[in-house]
Scaffold this active site. Structure first.
Site, mmCIF file in Angstrom:
data_model
loop_
_atom_site.group_PDB
_atom_site.id
_atom_site.type_symbol
_atom_site.label_atom_id
_atom_site.label_comp_id
_atom_site.label_asym_id
_atom_site.label_seq_id
_atom_site.Cartn_x
_atom_site.Cartn_y
_atom_site.Cartn_z
ATOM 1 N NE ARG A 110 -2.332 0.795 3.718
ATOM 2 C CZ ARG A 110 -2.895 0.540 4.770
ATOM 3 N NH1 ARG A 110 -4.268 0.438 4.805
ATOM 4 N NH2 ARG A 110 -2.286 0.496 5.808
ATOM 5 C CB ALA A 152 8.275 4.921 0.411
ATOM 6 C CG ASP A 178 -5.277 0.434 -0.281
ATOM 7 O OD1 ASP A 178 -5.735 -0.398 0.237
ATOM 8 O OD2 ASP A 178 -5.463 1.806 0.123
ATOM 9 C CG ASN A 186 -0.037 -11.693 3.465
ATOM 10 O OD1 ASN A 186 -0.186 -12.383 4.194
ATOM 11 N ND2 ASN A 186 0.619 -10.284 3.591
ATOM 12 C CB SER A 210 -7.155 -16.805 10.665
ATOM 13 O OG SER A 210 -7.037 -16.832 11.696
ATOM 14 C CE1 TYR A 253 -7.291 -11.050 10.721
ATOM 15 C CE2 TYR A 253 -7.492 -13.031 11.920
ATOM 16 C CZ TYR A 253 -6.910 -12.365 11.070
ATOM 17 O OH TYR A 253 -5.439 -12.977 10.564
ATOM 18 C CB SER A 298 -12.761 -10.192 7.565
ATOM 19 O OG SER A 298 -11.829 -10.627 8.406
ATOM 20 C CE LYS A 299 -7.422 -12.813 7.572
ATOM 21 N NZ LYS A 299 -6.762 -12.815 6.329
#
Length: 218
Positions: free
Chosen positions: A33, A36, A51, A74, A128, A143, A146-147
């Site tokens: 994202r 740099a 992103d 990932n 996960s 979390y 979403s997984k």
């Protein structure tokens, strides 16, 4: 060997996956994202600004990358150990879903034309065991949901893309010592689970949920 893109590749499991794939002879594209930060750790690997929560960023990256064999979804955020489903901040949950589920979904859609042109395509969704319905209990609602969604997406894509020879699997790297999961097993072990799925033979499994090459309960 394959050309592989790893999202969220500038730190933790993603960075170690990049390193292991490069050592194994793959051409690695590190998605970050913050470009740099990606370049600061890339060690000579190609870096692309990506992103996954931003449609325009994903489309731009897909345009910059001319060929691709492997997509490793990932990138993930918000391990919300402080939260409970009964009182969760739904804006926070939405933020997690935007990266952890929709990010993987939109990135896969954007790169599917590339993957369909490859003879040995793989999509690896870094999931996960927190998303396992069989083992789920209270806590970490954003979390975990979403997984669980990412696992469902894995099953759908695997069935739809099987005729094209594209293997799609979900991988749990285990509790791993990263910024998100301090105190776990070495990051090298967690990343090796992901690399295993990248390097499956063409007749390998698809639509599965694995850790260390062994099936997990959905």
């Amino acid at each position: 060997m394959s050309i592989a893109l790893v999202t969220g590749g500038n730190r933790g499991i993603g960075l170690e996956v990049c390193r292991q794939l490069a050592r194994n002879g793959h051409e690695v594209i590190l998605g970050s994202r913050d470009v740099a930060k990606g370049r600061a750790v890339a060690g000579g690997l190609r870096v692309v600004e990506l992103d996954v929560a931003d449609d325009s960023s994903v489309r731009r990256a897909a345009g910059e990358i001319g060929a691709l064999d492997v997509l490793v979804n990932n990138a993930a955020i918000l391990y919300d150990t402080w939260a409970r489903a009964e009182t969760a901040d739904l804006d926070e949950v939405h933020t997690a879903l935007e990266t952890n589920l929709f990010g993987a979904w939109r990135t896969t859609q954007a790169f599917l034309p590339h993957l369909r042109r490859s003879a040995h395509s793989r999509v690896v969704n870094v999931s996960s065991e927190s998303g396992s319905l069989g083992g789920m209990s209270g806590g970490t609602p954003a979390y975990s949901v979403s997984k669980a969604g990412l696992n469902a997406l894995t099953r759908l894509l695997a069935a739809e893309l099987r005729p094209h020879g594209i293997l799609v699997n979900a991988i749990c790297p285990g509790w791993t010592d990263t910024d998100m999961g301090q105190g776990g097993r070495p990051v090298e072990q967690g990343a090796a689970s992901v690399v295993w799925a990248v390097e499956l033979p063409d007749d390998g499994p698809t639509g599965g949920f694995f850790r260390d090459g062994r099936p997990l309960e959905w």
